[in-house]
Design a protein around this motif. Structure first.
Motif, PDB file in Angstrom:
ATOM      1  N   ASP A 622       3.728  40.833  -5.443  1.00  0.00           N
ATOM      2  CA  ASP A 622       4.229  41.156  -6.781  1.00  0.00           C
ATOM      3  C   ASP A 622       3.203  40.888  -7.877  1.00  0.00           C
ATOM      4  OD1 ASP A 622       6.773  41.889  -5.827  1.00  0.00           O
ATOM      5  OD2 ASP A 622       7.365  39.785  -5.731  1.00  0.00           O
ATOM      6  N   VAL A 623       2.050  40.351  -7.515  1.00  0.00           N
ATOM      7  CA  VAL A 623       1.030  40.028  -8.506  1.00  0.00           C
ATOM      8  C   VAL A 623       0.092  41.220  -8.644  1.00  0.00           C
ATOM      9  CG1 VAL A 623      -0.805  38.441  -9.174  1.00  0.00           C
ATOM     10  CG2 VAL A 623       1.200  37.578  -7.946  1.00  0.00           C
ATOM     11  N   ASP A 624       0.297  41.988  -9.713  1.00  0.00           N
ATOM     12  CA  ASP A 624      -0.572  43.136  -9.973  1.00  0.00           C
ATOM     13  C   ASP A 624      -1.783  42.746 -10.811  1.00  0.00           C
ATOM     14  OD1 ASP A 624       1.025  45.063  -8.636  1.00  0.00           O
ATOM     15  OD2 ASP A 624       2.399  45.082 -10.331  1.00  0.00           O
ATOM     16  N   THR A 625      -1.589  41.824 -11.737  1.00  0.00           N
ATOM     17  CA  THR A 625      -2.677  41.396 -12.606  1.00  0.00           C
ATOM     18  C   THR A 625      -2.671  39.878 -12.708  1.00  0.00           C
ATOM     19  OG1 THR A 625      -1.285  41.547 -14.603  1.00  0.00           O
ATOM     20  CG2 THR A 625      -2.563  43.501 -13.991  1.00  0.00           C
ATOM     21  N   ILE A 626      -3.833  39.321 -12.980  1.00  0.00           N
ATOM     22  CA  ILE A 626      -3.977  37.886 -13.177  1.00  0.00           C
ATOM     23  C   ILE A 626      -5.140  37.676 -14.138  1.00  0.00           C
ATOM     24  CG2 ILE A 626      -5.326  37.765 -11.041  1.00  0.00           C
ATOM     25  CD1 ILE A 626      -4.359  34.852 -10.753  1.00  0.00           C
ATOM     26  N   ASP A 627      -4.878  36.993 -15.249  1.00  0.00           N
ATOM     27  CA  ASP A 627      -5.933  36.851 -16.246  1.00  0.00           C
ATOM     28  C   ASP A 627      -6.864  35.690 -15.906  1.00  0.00           C
ATOM     29  OD1 ASP A 627      -4.648  34.514 -16.992  1.00  0.00           O
ATOM     30  OD2 ASP A 627      -3.860  35.305 -18.872  1.00  0.00           O
ATOM     31  N   ALA A 628      -7.922  35.539 -16.700  1.00  0.00           N
ATOM     32  CA  ALA A 628      -8.969  34.560 -16.402  1.00  0.00           C
ATOM     33  C   ALA A 628      -8.427  33.133 -16.386  1.00  0.00           C
ATOM     34  CB  ALA A 628     -10.100  34.685 -17.421  1.00  0.00           C
ATOM     35  N   SER A 629      -7.572  32.802 -17.339  1.00  0.00           N
ATOM     36  CA  SER A 629      -7.014  31.450 -17.388  1.00  0.00           C
ATOM     37  C   SER A 629      -6.189  31.157 -16.147  1.00  0.00           C
ATOM     38  CB  SER A 629      -6.165  31.282 -18.646  1.00  0.00           C
ATOM     39  OG  SER A 629      -6.933  31.436 -19.807  1.00  0.00           O
ATOM     40  N   ALA A 630      -5.387  32.134 -15.723  1.00  0.00           N
ATOM     41  CA  ALA A 630      -4.565  31.937 -14.530  1.00  0.00           C
ATOM     42  C   ALA A 630      -5.433  31.797 -13.283  1.00  0.00           C
ATOM     43  CB  ALA A 630      -3.589  33.099 -14.380  1.00  0.00           C
ATOM     44  N   VAL A 631      -6.503  32.584 -13.192  1.00  0.00           N
ATOM     45  CA  VAL A 631      -7.410  32.458 -12.046  1.00  0.00           C
ATOM     46  C   VAL A 631      -8.030  31.068 -12.004  1.00  0.00           C
ATOM     47  CG1 VAL A 631      -9.565  33.301 -11.057  1.00  0.00           C
ATOM     48  CG2 VAL A 631      -7.900  34.921 -11.925  1.00  0.00           C
ATOM     49  N   HIS A 652      -0.798  39.787   1.346  1.00  0.00           N
ATOM     50  CA  HIS A 652      -0.408  40.905   0.475  1.00  0.00           C
ATOM     51  C   HIS A 652      -1.154  40.897  -0.860  1.00  0.00           C
ATOM     52  CE1 HIS A 652       2.913  42.121   3.108  1.00  0.00           C
ATOM     53  NE2 HIS A 652       3.261  40.837   3.184  1.00  0.00           N
ATOM     54  N   LEU A 653      -2.387  40.431  -0.861  1.00  0.00           N
ATOM     55  CA  LEU A 653      -3.148  40.399  -2.111  1.00  0.00           C
ATOM     56  C   LEU A 653      -3.675  41.797  -2.428  1.00  0.00           C
ATOM     57  CD1 LEU A 653      -4.255  38.566  -4.351  1.00  0.00           C
ATOM     58  CD2 LEU A 653      -6.339  38.323  -2.982  1.00  0.00           C
ATOM     59  N   LYS A 654      -3.456  42.253  -3.648  1.00  0.00           N
ATOM     60  CA  LYS A 654      -3.867  43.588  -4.068  1.00  0.00           C
ATOM     61  C   LYS A 654      -5.327  43.581  -4.509  1.00  0.00           C
ATOM     62  CE  LYS A 654       0.794  45.076  -5.258  1.00  0.00           C
ATOM     63  NZ  LYS A 654       1.719  45.603  -6.293  1.00  0.00           N
ATOM     64  N   PRO A 655      -5.951  44.760  -4.595  1.00  0.00           N
ATOM     65  CA  PRO A 655      -7.390  44.824  -4.893  1.00  0.00           C
ATOM     66  C   PRO A 655      -7.789  44.191  -6.223  1.00  0.00           C
ATOM     67  CG  PRO A 655      -6.625  46.918  -4.014  1.00  0.00           C
ATOM     68  CD  PRO A 655      -5.402  46.091  -4.219  1.00  0.00           C
ATOM     69  N   VAL A 656      -7.016  44.433  -7.285  1.00  0.00           N
ATOM     70  CA  VAL A 656      -7.406  43.901  -8.593  1.00  0.00           C
ATOM     71  C   VAL A 656      -7.402  42.378  -8.603  1.00  0.00           C
ATOM     72  CG1 VAL A 656      -6.792  43.795 -11.036  1.00  0.00           C
ATOM     73  CG2 VAL A 656      -6.706  45.987  -9.829  1.00  0.00           C
ATOM     74  N   GLN A 660     -10.650  39.563  -8.920  1.00  0.00           N
ATOM     75  CA  GLN A 660     -10.647  38.415  -9.815  1.00  0.00           C
ATOM     76  C   GLN A 660     -10.915  37.116  -9.046  1.00  0.00           C
ATOM     77  OE1 GLN A 660     -11.041  39.786 -12.765  1.00  0.00           O
ATOM     78  NE2 GLN A 660      -9.326  38.785 -13.820  1.00  0.00           N
ATOM     79  N   PHE A 661     -10.270  36.974  -7.893  1.00  0.00           N
ATOM     80  CA  PHE A 661     -10.487  35.784  -7.059  1.00  0.00           C
ATOM     81  C   PHE A 661     -11.936  35.701  -6.594  1.00  0.00           C
ATOM     82  CE2 PHE A 661      -5.850  35.176  -5.443  1.00  0.00           C
ATOM     83  CZ  PHE A 661      -5.505  34.692  -6.700  1.00  0.00           C
ATOM     84  N   GLU A 662     -12.514  36.864  -6.293  1.00  0.00           N
ATOM     85  CA  GLU A 662     -13.890  36.876  -5.812  1.00  0.00           C
ATOM     86  C   GLU A 662     -14.853  36.448  -6.921  1.00  0.00           C
ATOM     87  OE1 GLU A 662     -16.418  39.695  -2.756  1.00  0.00           O
ATOM     88  OE2 GLU A 662     -14.934  40.611  -4.098  1.00  0.00           O
ATOM     89  N   ARG A 663     -14.629  36.959  -8.137  1.00  0.00           N
ATOM     90  CA  ARG A 663     -15.490  36.587  -9.258  1.00  0.00           C
ATOM     91  C   ARG A 663     -15.357  35.107  -9.601  1.00  0.00           C
ATOM     92  NH1 ARG A 663     -13.205  41.336 -11.732  1.00  0.00           N
ATOM     93  NH2 ARG A 663     -14.582  43.135 -11.519  1.00  0.00           N
ATOM     94  N   ALA A 664     -14.129  34.575  -9.496  1.00  0.00           N
ATOM     95  CA  ALA A 664     -13.888  33.184  -9.882  1.00  0.00           C
ATOM     96  C   ALA A 664     -14.300  32.189  -8.804  1.00  0.00           C
ATOM     97  CB  ALA A 664     -12.409  32.985 -10.216  1.00  0.00           C
ATOM     98  N   GLY A 665     -14.632  32.660  -7.603  1.00  0.00           N
ATOM     99  CA  GLY A 665     -15.049  31.757  -6.538  1.00  0.00           C
ATOM    100  C   GLY A 665     -13.938  31.300  -5.629  1.00  0.00           C
ATOM    101  N   VAL A 666     -12.731  31.850  -5.792  1.00  0.00           N
ATOM    102  CA  VAL A 666     -11.617  31.453  -4.923  1.00  0.00           C
ATOM    103  C   VAL A 666     -11.880  31.901  -3.488  1.00  0.00           C
ATOM    104  CG1 VAL A 666      -9.137  31.709  -4.504  1.00  0.00           C
ATOM    105  CG2 VAL A 666      -9.987  31.536  -6.847  1.00  0.00           C
ATOM    106  N   VAL A 667     -12.462  33.106  -3.331  1.00  0.00           N
ATOM    107  CA  VAL A 667     -12.745  33.607  -1.982  1.00  0.00           C
ATOM    108  C   VAL A 667     -13.783  32.722  -1.303  1.00  0.00           C
ATOM    109  CG1 VAL A 667     -13.632  35.558  -0.664  1.00  0.00           C
ATOM    110  CG2 VAL A 667     -12.133  35.965  -2.634  1.00  0.00           C
TER     111      VAL A 667
END
Length: 693
Positions: A622-631, A652-656, A660-667
């Motif tokens: 259900d997570v289509d978008t996630i902003d920088a603060s949330a990431v 079930h993680l969507k591409p967008v 964001q996770f990849e840029r923030a280092g979560v991956v």
């Protein structure tokens, strides 16, 4: 399912507006005026979509042939020309309907415009003189100029833009406050005429109202129509009704002259004044005339309700009839000589010149002190206007743009402010509904209405010389019955639903408005409403998923009785909304509560009902978008769980969000392996990891 509908389905605007504003309609009867009863068939049967009207309204707009399977190709003008003309029609809607106007619509538009004008003329005079404490002519200018400008820029075909009771009351309160508190405006301490101060205050308020509305539209903030709850509006409406009633009872009892010897600022002060002097100082003839006029208006209202099936009775302008009759009787029987206060001579000029630039040194003196009033008028006026516009759009089968409405309403008030003393003008639910009932199908009806009002300014005012002011007060008092008639129903409903917060909001708005003023009442309740919205939106919607026995399907355990958490220590959490800085702030605390207490209600001091999870699986479909603060918050949360040794998997993680996770280092923090296509894959990896331990 609900989240998928919200994101993936295009809901038509008309049906959405009727749902959102259906409840608001009854709450905004604050601005309805005296006409609250409409017949289901005022002209026999309303048929807004006849072939003749449809052709006249649509003009030569080409049908979408391909949508109906025909082989006849549509004519295709050059793309650039079509786009440019479409933009012109969007920004100036009158360029769409005026060139294609059909004379078959003229009869209905003229009849609607004249009838609405007959109601609007005495109402505008009443609002200006009795509520706003200004010259009656300013009310008429406020009923004429904004309607002409809106007819050119507005997207609604039936909306009638003119002064409203509650908004005029706000202007009057601002005028009184400045006159009583500003030594520069007091006639005994400064040579300035108080009448010029009144005109300046009204002018700067109207200009600010227009500028605020215009900028809100330019910056596309039309979604503000959902700011105020129905309970808050009901409290505001009821309080305004009480304030108006107390204000008008003073001239209806003939106590206006006596009131001038007292410093009465609040509604409570005026109530005490009435109770002390109504039995000893009330003017008998004034009382008889005012309450007699009110009784006749109420009789007309009842008669029209009983005979609603007869269109010619519904079209009777009872307010205009009462004004004409009372003026004739006042002249014939010499009521002025017997102590009844009459309208008298009303000069057309509104200051040194009829048209002046609203921003001058004199008006700027009152700018800061009137800004809060202007903001409140902008919000309340827009809410009532957009409800009226959307009601008629749904009824007659077209769409309106809230942002374009804001621009049109703003431009209308800015234009009106060039005539000193004009009142803020917005759309009326009642007049707009009457406009449609009487045959108004385009804004030509508003042009006719404004033209009639302008003619009244030039020709009618001298004939109203003997009009008793107490009759104007009675006309406004009639509105009070419209404002409070739905209060018992709302109170009963909220009590039945045990909606204590709504009752509290309603009560606070009412109490603060009566004890202090309308601005304080609405401001306090608005702040509380916004805090409640923020509080609710800050709670991330989470649910625990369990497996349906014998399947690889997972459902929320609080919704599906068969769903079970079949692996000890594994917690599957579904985040059911997009993540942003507001709702992600409490994500850590919400997850902790799910871990220890599940979905059951608990107090923070209660003993935990569950053990800390050793594996966490996040279902993020259900997570289509996630902003920088949330990431950033999510990264810190994952880091905390990883430090604790908790196994982490994301399904079930969507591409967008993945980007964001990849840029923030979560991956990089978790590793690409933990990102699974579904819960079943994540469960397989989690069980394998648990066995390897």
């Amino acid at each position: 399912m609900s989240s998928q509908v919200g994101r993936g389905t295009n809901v038509p605007q008309a049906s959405h507006s009727s749902t959102v504003f259906g409840s608001y309609t009854s709450a905004t009867s604050s601005l309805r005026g005296a006409y609250t009863d409409e017949p289901s068939t005022p002209t026999g049967t309303i048929t807004p979509h006849t072939a003749e009207e449809r052709a006249a309204l649509l003009g030569d707009v080409e049908p979408a042939y391909s949508a109906y399977g025909t082989n006849v190709p549509p004519r295709r003008p050059p793309i650039r020309r079509k786009s440019t003309w479409a933009r012109v029609k969007y920004y100036v809607p009158s360029t769409a309907w005026i060139p294609e106007y059909s004379f078959s619509l003229l009869g209905g538009d003229v009849l609607a415009g004249i009838t609405v004008a007959c109601m609007l003329i005495p109402q505008s005079v009443s609002y200006a003189s009795s509520l706003a404490k200004l010259s009656p002519v300013t009310g008429l200018f406020s009923a004429a100029i904004p309607g002409l400008v809106y007819a050119l820029l507005g997207t609604s075909r039936q909306l009638n833009v003119a002064p409203e009771a509650s908004l005029s009351l706000l202007v009057g309160q601002a005028v009184e406050e400045i006159l009583h508190s500003d030594p520069h405006s007091h006639p005994h301490t400064h040579p300035l005429d108080p009448e010029l101060v009144k005109l300046a205050v009204a002018t700067i308020i109207t200009f600010q109202v227009g500028l605020i509305s215009f900028l809100l539209g330019i910056f596309r903030l039309g979604f503000l129509d959902v700011v105020l709850s129905r309970a808050l509006l009901r409290g505001f409406v009821t309080a305004v009704a009480v304030v108006i009633m107390i204000e008008q009872l003073i001239p209806m009892f003939g106590l206006t002259e006596l009131q001038s010897h007292y410093q009465l600022h609040s509604t409570l002060d005026k109530t005490v004044f009435l109770l002390e002097h109504v039995w000893t100082h009330a003017h008998r003839l004034t009382t008889v005339v005012s309450f007699g006029a009110l009784a006749v208006l109420l009789f007309f209202r009842f008669f029209k309700r009983v005979c609603r099936k007869y269109w010619f009775i519904y079209r009777l302008p009872e307010v205009f009839i009462v004004v004409v009759c009372s003026t004739i009787l006042s002249d014939r029987f010499g009521w002025a000589q017997e102590g009844v206060d009459i309208l008298g001579a009303v000069p057309i000029n509104t200051g040194p010149s009829l048209v002046q630039f609203p921003i001058r040194n004199f008006t700027l003196h009152f700018l800061r002190r009137t800004t809060s009033t202007a903001v409140l008028i902008s919000i309340i006026g827009f809410l009532d206007s957009i409800v009226a516009a959307k009601q008629n759009a749904t009824r007659f089968g077209y769409s309106v743009s809230p942002n374009r409405e804001l621009v049109a309403l703003g431009a209308s008030n800015i234009a009106a402010s060039f005539v000193p003393g004009t009142l803020p003008a917005y759309g009326s639910i009642t007049r707009s509904r009457m406009n449609g009932d009487l045959g108004g199908r385009t804004q030509m009806a508003s042009i006719v209405c404004s033209t009639v009002v302008i003619m009244a300014i030039v020709f009618l005012l001298p004939w109203l010389y003997y009009l008793p002011k107490c009759v104007l007060a009675a006309i406004i008092c009639l509105i009070v019955f419209s404002l409070i008639e739905e209060l018992p129903h709302d109170l009963k409903f909220y009590w039945k639903m045990r909606s204590w917060i709504d009752l509290l909001l309603m009560s606070l708005t009412f109490i603060f408005t009566i004890v202090w003023n309308v601005e304080v009442g609405v401001a306090v309740s608005l702040v509380i409403s916004l805090l409640l919205v923020v509080h609710r939106s800050s709670k991330t919607r989470l649910t625990i998923l369990g497996r349906i026995p014998g399947t690889n399907r997972w459902k929320p355990i609080d919704e599906e009785p068969e769903a079970q958490e079949d692996v000890a220590g594994v917690l599957i959490v579904r985040i059911r909304e997009n993540l942003d800085f507001a709702n992600a702030a409490q994500l850590k605390e919400r997850l902790r509560r799910l871990e220890l207490y599940g979905h059951s209600k608990h107090h923070p001091s209660d003993e935990p009902l569950r053990q800390h999870a050793s594996v966490l699986i996040f279902h993020l479909a259900d997570v289509d978008t996630i902003d920088a603060s949330a990431v950033q918050i999510f990264y810190e949360l994952m880091e905390t769980y990883k430090t604790r040794g908790v196994g982490l998997y994301i399904a079930h993680l969507k591409p967008v969000p993945h980007d964001q996770f990849e840029r923030a280092g979560v991956v990089d923090l978790l590793g690409e392996r933990v990102f699974c296509k579904d819960v079943a894959s994540a469960m397989g990896l989690a069980e394998q990891a648990m066995r390897e331990r």
